[in-house]
Write an enzyme that holds these catalytic residues in place. Structure first.
Site, PDB file in Angstrom:
ATOM      1  CD  GLU A 254      14.428  -7.979  31.400  1.00 19.94           C
ATOM      2  OE1 GLU A 254      15.398  -7.397  31.925  1.00 19.94           O
ATOM      3  OE2 GLU A 254      13.282  -7.542  31.376  1.00 19.94           O
TER       4      GLU A 254
ATOM      5  NE  ARG B 198      16.830 -41.007  37.087  1.00 20.74           N
ATOM      6  CZ  ARG B 198      16.837 -41.931  36.124  1.00 20.74           C
ATOM      7  NH1 ARG B 198      17.545 -41.742  35.017  1.00 20.74           N
ATOM      8  NH2 ARG B 198      16.159 -43.044  36.244  1.00 20.74           N
TER       9      ARG B 198
ATOM     10  CG  ASP C 253      16.207 -44.521  33.065  1.00 18.67           C
ATOM     11  OD1 ASP C 253      15.443 -44.971  33.918  1.00 18.67           O
ATOM     12  OD2 ASP C 253      17.224 -43.853  33.311  1.00 18.67           O
TER      13      ASP C 253
END
Ligand code: ADE
Length: 222
Positions: A113, A150, A164
């Protein structure tokens, strides 16, 4: 690398720290990840951590005191402090790569919030994982931690992430495994040819074609 994560919901990290690549990286001592409950740093007798916003409005706002004390307790000259918030810089692979060279990350999970504006002054960087609102920064902190860890040397084979998607602003090329013919869907001949140069050329072309089609916005990225 050491990562300290500050959260009001430490149990949200239980499986994250023990499973798969992250669990293995921790076991191999390639990274240390500590989860800290912000509430433990509250000096309030009832361990209160949030209160109503000045000026009125809905919801409770995370108070500065426990977060400032937690960061002061953990911070050293090697620390880099990240605040998870949908108002932060959009997290991308390039940033994951940069952050994978830091010695110590302190990640503050924002409160669902809202948090007191003064907490921002603690952060070296504010990060968002996308243009949507989560119930808190916990999942977002796990997303960035996963993608950073990673990339740390030794966590996965370097070849696995050199190709990647998003490296060089290109999406990854298509890959295939056995069988050569699955229900009439065939592996492209070039991949079976054993001709490395042709394979590399084909892969690069496929990456470019795929990126143009699916993510043309990446081609203009810096
Ligand atoms: N907290 C809530 N939503 C978020 C988002 N999209 N990114 C980072 N932190 C968040």
């Amino acid at each position: 690398m050491k990562i300290d994560i500050l959260t009001l919901f430490p149990h949200m990290f239980d499986n994250f720290l023990t499973e798969s690549i992250i669990g293995r990286a921790i076991n191999k001592n390639l990274v240390t990840i500590n989860i800290h409950n912000i509430r433990d740093y509250s000096t309030d007798p009832h361990k209160k951590v949030d209160d109503y916003p000045f000026g009125g409005g809905r919801g409770m706002v995370l108070m500065p005191q426990p977060v400032f004390d937690a960061v002061a307790n953990l911070k050293t000259s090697d620390s880099f402090v990240i605040l998870m918030t949908p108002q932060g810089e959009l997290f991308k692979q390039k940033k994951a790569y940069e952050l994978s060279f830091k010695k110590h990350l302190i990640i503050i999970c924002g409160h669902y919030e809202g948090f007191d504006e003064r907490i921002r002054s603690l952060a070296d960087l504010e990060l968002s994982i996308g243009d949507y609102i989560l119930t808190g920064g916990e999942l977002a902190s796990q997303v960035i931690t996963d993608s950073i860890v990673r990339l740390i040397d030794g966590v996965i084979a370097k070849e696995s992430h050199l190709n990647d998607s998003f490296n060089n602003n290109l999406l990854d090329y298509p890959v295939y495994t056995k069988p050569v013919d699955y229900n009439g869907m065939k592996v492209p001949d070039v991949l079976l040819s054993g001709h490395h140069q042709n394979i590399e050329k084909w892969r690069h072309e496929q990456s470019v074609i795929r990126t143009k089609k699916r993510r043309p916005d990446l081609l203009g990225d810096d």
